[in-house]
Design an enzyme around this catalytic site. Sequence first.
Site, short mmCIF file in Angstrom:
data_model
loop_
_atom_site.label_atom_id
_atom_site.label_comp_id
_atom_site.label_asym_id
_atom_site.label_seq_id
_atom_site.Cartn_x
_atom_site.Cartn_y
_atom_site.Cartn_z
N THR A 1 0.92 -0.91 -0.28
CA THR A 1 -0.40 0.40 0.04
C THR A 1 0.82 1.35 -0.25
OG1 THR A 1 -1.43 1.14 1.22
CG2 THR A 1 0.15 -0.28 2.30
N ASP A 2 0.14 2.47 -0.57
CA ASP A 2 0.76 3.43 -1.00
C ASP A 2 1.26 4.08 0.92
OD1 ASP A 2 -1.61 4.49 0.26
OD2 ASP A 2 -2.18 6.00 -1.17
N GLU A 3 0.15 3.76 2.09
CA GLU A 3 0.41 4.10 3.32
C GLU A 3 1.75 3.58 4.08
OE1 GLU A 3 -4.74 3.27 4.50
OE2 GLU A 3 -2.97 4.03 5.84
N TYR B 1 -2.01 -0.21 11.14
CA TYR B 1 -1.97 -1.07 10.74
C TYR B 1 -0.50 -1.09 9.26
CZ TYR B 1 -2.92 -1.45 5.25
OH TYR B 1 -3.60 -1.38 3.65
N LYS C 1 2.25 -3.34 7.85
CA LYS C 1 2.56 -2.95 6.17
C LYS C 1 3.97 -3.05 5.84
CE LYS C 1 -0.58 -4.95 2.90
NZ LYS C 1 -0.46 -5.92 2.39
N ASN D 1 -11.49 14.06 1.36
CA ASN D 1 -12.96 13.21 1.38
C ASN D 1 -13.76 14.00 1.44
OD1 ASN D 1 -10.61 11.36 1.86
ND2 ASN D 1 -11.05 11.86 4.41
N GLY E 1 -3.79 9.61 14.74
CA GLY E 1 -2.70 10.14 13.88
C GLY E 1 -2.96 9.80 12.65
P1 NAD Z 1 -9.79 -7.61 2.37
O1 NAD Z 1 -9.97 -6.84 3.81
O2 NAD Z 1 -11.34 -6.79 1.73
O3 NAD Z 1 -9.25 -8.66 1.93
C1 NAD Z 1 -8.50 -9.43 2.52
C2 NAD Z 1 -8.36 -10.78 2.51
O4 NAD Z 1 -7.84 -11.68 3.53
C3 NAD Z 1 -9.91 -11.16 3.40
O5 NAD Z 1 -10.62 -12.05 2.37
C4 NAD Z 1 -10.14 -12.12 4.41
O6 NAD Z 1 -10.67 -13.29 5.17
C5 NAD Z 1 -7.90 -12.70 4.13
N1 NAD Z 1 -6.93 -13.27 5.35
C6 NAD Z 1 -6.71 -12.27 6.60
N2 NAD Z 1 -6.68 -12.58 7.42
C7 NAD Z 1 -6.16 -13.48 6.82
C8 NAD Z 1 -4.50 -15.13 6.86
N3 NAD Z 1 -3.81 -14.68 8.25
N4 NAD Z 1 -4.46 -16.28 5.82
C9 NAD Z 1 -5.13 -16.34 4.52
N5 NAD Z 1 -6.49 -15.13 4.19
C10 NAD Z 1 -5.85 -14.10 5.32
O7 NAD Z 1 -8.27 -6.11 2.10
P2 NAD Z 1 -8.35 -6.00 0.59
O8 NAD Z 1 -8.66 -4.69 0.63
O9 NAD Z 1 -8.80 -6.29 0.08
O10 NAD Z 1 -6.70 -5.37 0.64
C11 NAD Z 1 -6.18 -6.71 -0.11
C12 NAD Z 1 -4.68 -6.46 -0.30
O11 NAD Z 1 -4.58 -5.31 -0.88
C13 NAD Z 1 -3.95 -5.77 1.22
O12 NAD Z 1 -2.57 -6.49 1.56
C14 NAD Z 1 -4.02 -4.21 1.55
O13 NAD Z 1 -2.69 -4.14 2.31
C15 NAD Z 1 -3.75 -4.51 0.18
N6 NAD Z 1 -3.81 -2.48 -0.43
C16 NAD Z 1 -5.68 -2.87 -0.12
C17 NAD Z 1 -5.97 -0.99 -0.29
C18 NAD Z 1 -7.39 -0.72 -0.53
O14 NAD Z 1 -7.63 0.54 -0.73
N7 NAD Z 1 -8.34 -1.84 0.19
C19 NAD Z 1 -5.01 -0.40 -1.57
C20 NAD Z 1 -3.67 -0.67 -1.52
C21 NAD Z 1 -3.33 -1.63 -1.30
O1 DAU Z 2 -4.54 4.22 0.93
C1 DAU Z 2 -4.50 2.56 1.04
C2 DAU Z 2 -5.01 1.97 2.04
O2 DAU Z 2 -6.62 2.97 1.53
C3 DAU Z 2 -5.08 0.47 2.39
O3 DAU Z 2 -3.54 0.52 2.41
C4 DAU Z 2 -5.93 0.87 3.23
O4 DAU Z 2 -5.92 -1.49 3.73
C5 DAU Z 2 -7.84 1.05 2.87
O5 DAU Z 2 -7.66 0.06 4.12
C6 DAU Z 2 -7.16 2.15 2.05
O6 DAU Z 2 -7.05 3.25 4.26
P1 DAU Z 2 -7.78 4.70 4.35
O7 DAU Z 2 -7.53 4.45 6.15
O8 DAU Z 2 -7.29 5.54 3.18
O9 DAU Z 2 -9.43 3.31 4.10
P2 DAU Z 2 -10.54 4.08 4.18
O10 DAU Z 2 -11.93 4.13 3.47
O11 DAU Z 2 -10.61 3.32 6.00
O12 DAU Z 2 -10.27 5.77 4.56
C7 DAU Z 2 -10.47 6.81 3.70
C8 DAU Z 2 -10.07 8.46 4.23
O13 DAU Z 2 -12.22 8.75 4.60
C9 DAU Z 2 -9.25 8.25 5.17
O14 DAU Z 2 -9.06 9.74 4.89
C10 DAU Z 2 -10.53 8.25 6.71
C11 DAU Z 2 -11.42 8.48 6.31
N1 DAU Z 2 -13.30 8.11 6.71
C12 DAU Z 2 -13.04 6.87 6.61
C13 DAU Z 2 -14.25 6.52 7.21
C14 DAU Z 2 -14.13 4.92 7.37
C15 DAU Z 2 -13.78 9.50 7.31
O15 DAU Z 2 -13.59 10.38 6.93
N2 DAU Z 2 -15.08 8.84 7.82
C16 DAU Z 2 -15.11 7.09 8.09
O16 DAU Z 2 -16.37 6.60 8.40
#
Ligand code: NAD
Ligand code: DAU
Length: 361
Positions: A132-134, A158, A162, A257, A292
Amino acid sequence: MILVTGGAGFIGSNFVLDWLATRDEPVLNLDKLTYAGNLENLQGLEGDGRHVFVQGDIGDTELMDHLLASHRPRAVLNFAAESHVDRSIRGPEAFFQTNVQGTLRLLQSVREYWSRLEGPQRQGFRFLQVSTDEVYGSLAPDEPAFSELHRIEPNSPYSASKAASDHLVRAWHHTYGLPVLTTHCSNNYGPFHFPEKLIPLMIVNALGGKPLPLYGDGRQVRDWLYVKDHCSAICRVLEAGRVGDTYNIGGWNEKPNVEIVEVICDLLDELRPRSDGVSYRSQIAFVSDRPGHDRRYAIDARKIEKELGWRPAESFETGIRKTVRWYLSNAGWVSRVQSGAYREWMQAQYAAPAAAETLRQ
Ligand code: NAD
Ligand code: DAU
């Protein structure tokens, strides 16, 4: 075949569906099915012999050794993770269990498997870490977007977990020669996104007549990418990425947001207007900030564009319209994921007494 971990989650399931829609190469899908994993996402593959699903943990060495030896994948793509920042703030341990310890064990199993391969199989093998970019931390408003050379400066439990797993992946390459690739993507959105994250939460709450909770001043900036563009970028990196390299993936789509939520409200006003004629914007509520809270993420995606010729296919305008339509057409999926466990999370996260909500009129 390829082995995908976390393939029942949001991005993993989109990846598996897209992969099998465009290729015949089978997928072994290993997922623990935590609250975030949902086999319903993969319903379209029922009866498709190219998709083999196994419920299990990436940290279960015996299982992983067995799966690798019996299925002999040419690549392992690690999507499995605990992924929600707010959950990591309330309970960091699960994040370190899966994202760090789990990745460590997975790397050990994969190294063992890879070390026994020979010739072209050994040379062609890849381990791709979906990151992730985080991990880069937070940007000031005028700072340039994250390049692959940006310092690693995670701020949440988180992102710290990562970053730790990414370091393990890097070390397994440098120390043992494991052929790894790492991608750092910005915020995804699209079908099957679990409604604890900003975009699906806002759609679902709006339709349910609930407040749309924006943290702090709502001016935090994220760089949004349609999930299918993330999947196509991962395919491209797997196919042509330089071993040992990292690739940033983003949509050149920075938005605060509050703007994201207003766009969603306007789309819902158009596609499913409220019966009282009032805009969904009236449901926007500012609540106390995430501890944070990173102020801004932005991805410089020039490397993947120049070296691998990848660019996103969707603009934010086309992607968000598709996404809102998907949630409107999949009310059954939404109500099924809103189980008891989901309600408990919403209660814990949003009903805290300190949340001092102010409804915007
Ligand atoms: P998600 O939480 O929707 O899915 C995660 C999946 O992993 C789930 O199906 C869960 O059951 C499975 N899982 C969790 N722990 C496990 C374990 N110990 N063994 C096997 N499976 C397990 O997450 P997502 O949003 O689909 O993200 C997928 C990947 O992409 C993550 O590594 C996340 O860090 C990365 N990522 C997410 C985003 C985003 O915006 N969602 C952006 C950049 C990178
Ligand atoms: O940048 C990539 C990441 O994006 C991934 O690595 C993470 O897995 C994914 O969850 C996501 O993280 P964020 O924290 O950026 O996503 P989230 O959807 O939780 O929040 C997006 C923005 O919105 C963030 O600035 C927090 C804000 N937010 C989120 C929620 C859930 C709110 O203002 N209200 C909310 O209720």
